[in-house]
Design a protein around this motif. Structure first.
Motif, PDB file in Angstrom:
ATOM      1  N   ILE A 114       0.837  -1.202   0.000  1.00  0.00           N
ATOM      2  CA  ILE A 114       0.000   0.000   0.000  1.00  0.00           C
ATOM      3  C   ILE A 114       0.875   1.256   0.000  1.00  0.00           C
ATOM      4  CG2 ILE A 114      -1.707   1.328   1.311  1.00  0.00           C
ATOM      5  CD1 ILE A 114      -2.838  -1.444   2.249  1.00  0.00           C
ATOM      6  N   SER A 115       1.947   1.259   0.769  1.00  0.00           N
ATOM      7  CA  SER A 115       2.828   2.434   0.820  1.00  0.00           C
ATOM      8  C   SER A 115       3.533   2.662  -0.514  1.00  0.00           C
ATOM      9  CB  SER A 115       3.847   2.308   1.947  1.00  0.00           C
ATOM     10  OG  SER A 115       4.817   1.330   1.636  1.00  0.00           O
ATOM     11  N   LYS A 116       3.743   1.604  -1.277  1.00  0.00           N
ATOM     12  CA  LYS A 116       4.391   1.710  -2.588  1.00  0.00           C
ATOM     13  C   LYS A 116       3.364   1.847  -3.725  1.00  0.00           C
ATOM     14  CE  LYS A 116       8.734   0.822  -1.376  1.00  0.00           C
ATOM     15  NZ  LYS A 116       9.801   1.758  -1.568  1.00  0.00           N
ATOM     16  N   SER A 117       2.081   1.970  -3.360  1.00  0.00           N
ATOM     17  CA  SER A 117       0.977   2.060  -4.344  1.00  0.00           C
ATOM     18  C   SER A 117       0.940   0.844  -5.264  1.00  0.00           C
ATOM     19  CB  SER A 117       1.079   3.346  -5.167  1.00  0.00           C
ATOM     20  OG  SER A 117       0.979   4.469  -4.332  1.00  0.00           O
ATOM     21  N   ARG A 118       1.180  -0.321  -4.695  1.00  0.00           N
ATOM     22  CA  ARG A 118       1.147  -1.584  -5.445  1.00  0.00           C
ATOM     23  C   ARG A 118       0.017  -2.502  -4.976  1.00  0.00           C
ATOM     24  NH1 ARG A 118       4.088  -0.343  -9.780  1.00  0.00           N
ATOM     25  NH2 ARG A 118       6.295  -0.094  -9.350  1.00  0.00           N
ATOM     26  N   GLU A 119      -0.876  -1.993  -4.123  1.00  0.00           N
ATOM     27  CA  GLU A 119      -1.950  -2.828  -3.590  1.00  0.00           C
ATOM     28  C   GLU A 119      -2.881  -3.347  -4.678  1.00  0.00           C
ATOM     29  OE1 GLU A 119      -3.448   1.334  -3.676  1.00  0.00           O
ATOM     30  OE2 GLU A 119      -1.602   0.425  -2.946  1.00  0.00           O
ATOM     31  N   ASN A 120      -2.958  -2.627  -5.813  1.00  0.00           N
ATOM     32  CA  ASN A 120      -3.793  -3.109  -6.914  1.00  0.00           C
ATOM     33  C   ASN A 120      -3.271  -4.422  -7.496  1.00  0.00           C
ATOM     34  OD1 ASN A 120      -1.528  -1.809  -8.013  1.00  0.00           O
ATOM     35  ND2 ASN A 120      -2.598  -1.417  -9.929  1.00  0.00           N
ATOM     36  N   ALA A 121      -2.013  -4.717  -7.267  1.00  0.00           N
ATOM     37  CA  ALA A 121      -1.403  -5.944  -7.782  1.00  0.00           C
ATOM     38  C   ALA A 121      -1.452  -7.093  -6.782  1.00  0.00           C
ATOM     39  CB  ALA A 121       0.048  -5.673  -8.175  1.00  0.00           C
ATOM     40  N   LEU A 122      -2.064  -6.890  -5.615  1.00  0.00           N
ATOM     41  CA  LEU A 122      -2.055  -7.917  -4.569  1.00  0.00           C
ATOM     42  C   LEU A 122      -2.580  -9.273  -5.046  1.00  0.00           C
ATOM     43  CD1 LEU A 122      -1.355  -8.677  -1.661  1.00  0.00           C
ATOM     44  CD2 LEU A 122      -3.611  -7.845  -0.985  1.00  0.00           C
ATOM     45  N   PRO A 123      -3.726  -9.353  -5.730  1.00  0.00           N
ATOM     46  CA  PRO A 123      -4.187 -10.683  -6.176  1.00  0.00           C
ATOM     47  C   PRO A 123      -3.177 -11.387  -7.093  1.00  0.00           C
ATOM     48  CG  PRO A 123      -5.947  -9.070  -6.402  1.00  0.00           C
ATOM     49  CD  PRO A 123      -4.703  -8.316  -6.045  1.00  0.00           C
ATOM     50  N   GLU A 124      -2.556 -10.625  -7.990  1.00  0.00           N
ATOM     51  CA  GLU A 124      -1.568 -11.214  -8.902  1.00  0.00           C
ATOM     52  C   GLU A 124      -0.297 -11.621  -8.153  1.00  0.00           C
ATOM     53  OE1 GLU A 124      -3.295  -8.430  -9.500  1.00  0.00           O
ATOM     54  OE2 GLU A 124      -4.427  -8.929 -11.319  1.00  0.00           O
ATOM     55  N   ILE A 125       0.091 -10.822  -7.167  1.00  0.00           N
ATOM     56  CA  ILE A 125       1.279 -11.150  -6.364  1.00  0.00           C
ATOM     57  C   ILE A 125       1.026 -12.433  -5.574  1.00  0.00           C
ATOM     58  CG2 ILE A 125       2.693 -10.396  -4.403  1.00  0.00           C
ATOM     59  CD1 ILE A 125       2.268  -7.500  -5.464  1.00  0.00           C
ATOM     60  N   LEU A 126      -0.160 -12.553  -5.000  1.00  0.00           N
ATOM     61  CA  LEU A 126      -0.500 -13.766  -4.246  1.00  0.00           C
ATOM     62  C   LEU A 126      -0.536 -14.989  -5.168  1.00  0.00           C
ATOM     63  CD1 LEU A 126      -3.284 -12.298  -1.915  1.00  0.00           C
ATOM     64  CD2 LEU A 126      -0.869 -12.681  -1.374  1.00  0.00           C
ATOM     65  N   GLY A 127      -1.059 -14.817  -6.380  1.00  0.00           N
ATOM     66  CA  GLY A 127      -1.059 -15.915  -7.359  1.00  0.00           C
ATOM     67  C   GLY A 127       0.355 -16.312  -7.744  1.00  0.00           C
ATOM     68  N   ALA A 128       1.222 -15.303  -7.955  1.00  0.00           N
ATOM     69  CA  ALA A 128       2.623 -15.579  -8.282  1.00  0.00           C
ATOM     70  C   ALA A 128       3.325 -16.269  -7.119  1.00  0.00           C
ATOM     71  CB  ALA A 128       3.341 -14.281  -8.650  1.00  0.00           C
ATOM     72  N   PHE A 129       2.968 -15.890  -5.885  1.00  0.00           N
ATOM     73  CA  PHE A 129       3.529 -16.559  -4.713  1.00  0.00           C
ATOM     74  C   PHE A 129       3.191 -18.050  -4.763  1.00  0.00           C
ATOM     75  CE2 PHE A 129       3.252 -18.397  -0.527  1.00  0.00           C
ATOM     76  CZ  PHE A 129       4.371 -17.928   0.128  1.00  0.00           C
ATOM     77  N   ASN A 130       1.923 -18.374  -5.030  1.00  0.00           N
ATOM     78  CA  ASN A 130       1.516 -19.786  -5.101  1.00  0.00           C
ATOM     79  C   ASN A 130       2.285 -20.536  -6.174  1.00  0.00           C
ATOM     80  OD1 ASN A 130      -0.314 -19.878  -2.977  1.00  0.00           O
ATOM     81  ND2 ASN A 130      -2.021 -19.214  -4.245  1.00  0.00           N
ATOM     82  N   GLU A 131       2.478 -19.916  -7.332  1.00  0.00           N
ATOM     83  CA  GLU A 131       3.229 -20.564  -8.409  1.00  0.00           C
ATOM     84  C   GLU A 131       4.675 -20.831  -7.979  1.00  0.00           C
ATOM     85  OE1 GLU A 131       2.896 -18.088 -11.870  1.00  0.00           O
ATOM     86  OE2 GLU A 131       0.706 -18.317 -11.952  1.00  0.00           O
ATOM     87  N   GLN A 132       5.306 -19.818  -7.375  1.00  0.00           N
ATOM     88  CA  GLN A 132       6.694 -19.979  -6.944  1.00  0.00           C
ATOM     89  C   GLN A 132       6.817 -20.977  -5.792  1.00  0.00           C
ATOM     90  OE1 GLN A 132       8.645 -16.176  -6.339  1.00  0.00           O
ATOM     91  NE2 GLN A 132       7.754 -15.355  -8.233  1.00  0.00           N
ATOM     92  N   TYR A 133       5.829 -21.000  -4.924  1.00  0.00           N
ATOM     93  CA  TYR A 133       5.805 -21.974  -3.826  1.00  0.00           C
ATOM     94  C   TYR A 133       5.758 -23.395  -4.404  1.00  0.00           C
ATOM     95  CZ  TYR A 133       4.084 -24.649   0.179  1.00  0.00           C
ATOM     96  OH  TYR A 133       3.934 -25.585   1.174  1.00  0.00           O
ATOM     97  N   ASN A 134       4.894 -23.603  -5.393  1.00  0.00           N
ATOM     98  CA  ASN A 134       4.771 -24.927  -6.013  1.00  0.00           C
ATOM     99  C   ASN A 134       6.073 -25.349  -6.679  1.00  0.00           C
ATOM    100  OD1 ASN A 134       2.136 -25.240  -5.160  1.00  0.00           O
ATOM    101  ND2 ASN A 134       1.240 -24.571  -7.082  1.00  0.00           N
ATOM    102  N   VAL A 135       6.760 -24.419  -7.334  1.00  0.00           N
ATOM    103  CA  VAL A 135       8.051 -24.732  -7.950  1.00  0.00           C
ATOM    104  C   VAL A 135       9.068 -25.100  -6.868  1.00  0.00           C
ATOM    105  CG1 VAL A 135      10.001 -23.743  -9.227  1.00  0.00           C
ATOM    106  CG2 VAL A 135       7.658 -23.357 -10.024  1.00  0.00           C
TER     107      VAL A 135
END
Length: 187
Positions: free
Chosen positions: A82-103
């Motif tokens: 939120i402080s970096k004005s990136r909160e709009n990307a939160l769903p995509e960041i969480l999805g990318a986290f899941n992908e990287q976790y699986n790898v």
């Protein structure tokens, strides 16, 4: 549209911190919780995407959602976005986290779409057959139902698509008749 590289970088940072602090599984659970909250609430998704709503309001809402439910690292991560004005990307960041976790954990994601819900017995049989045929050790199976398939299934994994549905068979037959493939062979 959110830049996938941006989402991947933030997700990698979160994974690196979680591994360093030895709380990867807790952060994975937090990610699942946040994704569920965002996907089940169009209002929350709208709040995160809105350029009009001030950062302090967004921080207050996210703090209320996270307080006592998620790890401190996840809370700080949300505030950072939120402080970096990136909160709009939160769903995509969480999805990318899941992908990287699986790898990281060697988990293969497999999606199967059927006309009817699968029983647990069929899921177990399918998983064992898939593991034997592909050599996958760990498989995360996601199921969905699409009645318009009529029967059969669509299996997706590692950029592979196996469409064994009746709907596809009917489309193929329709195309063959439209092309008059059989008229030529009759003469």
């Amino acid at each position: 549209m959110v830049n996938p590289r941006l989402a991947g970088r933030y997700a990698k940072s979160l994974i690196d911190i979680a591994v360093e602090k030895n709380v990867l599984e807790a952060i994975k659970a937090d990610v699942a919780f946040l994704l569920s909250a965002i996907n089940s609430s169009p209002e929350l998704k709208g709040l995160l995407r809105s350029p009009i709503i001030k950062a302090d309001k967004k921080t207050g809402v996210m703090d209320a959602i996270c307080k006592g439910r998620v790890n401190a690292i996840t809370e700080v991560f949300c505030r950072l976005l939120i402080s970096k004005s990136r909160e709009n990307a939160l769903p995509e960041i969480l999805g990318a986290f899941n992908e990287q976790y699986n790898v990281l954990k060697g988990i293969q994601q497999v999606k199967i779409t059927t006309a009817q819900p699968l029983s647990e017995e069929v899921k177990a049989s399918l998983l064992s057959k898939l593991k034997a045929d592909t050599g996958f050790d760990k498989v995360e199976l996601k199921t969905s139902v699409k009645e318009e398939l009529i029967g059969g299934f669509i299996l997706e994994y590692n950029n592979n698509l196996v469409d064994a549905s009746i709907q596809r068979d009917l489309r193929d037959i329709k195309r063959q008749f439209q092309n008059n493939d059989y008229v030529f062979n009759i003469r």
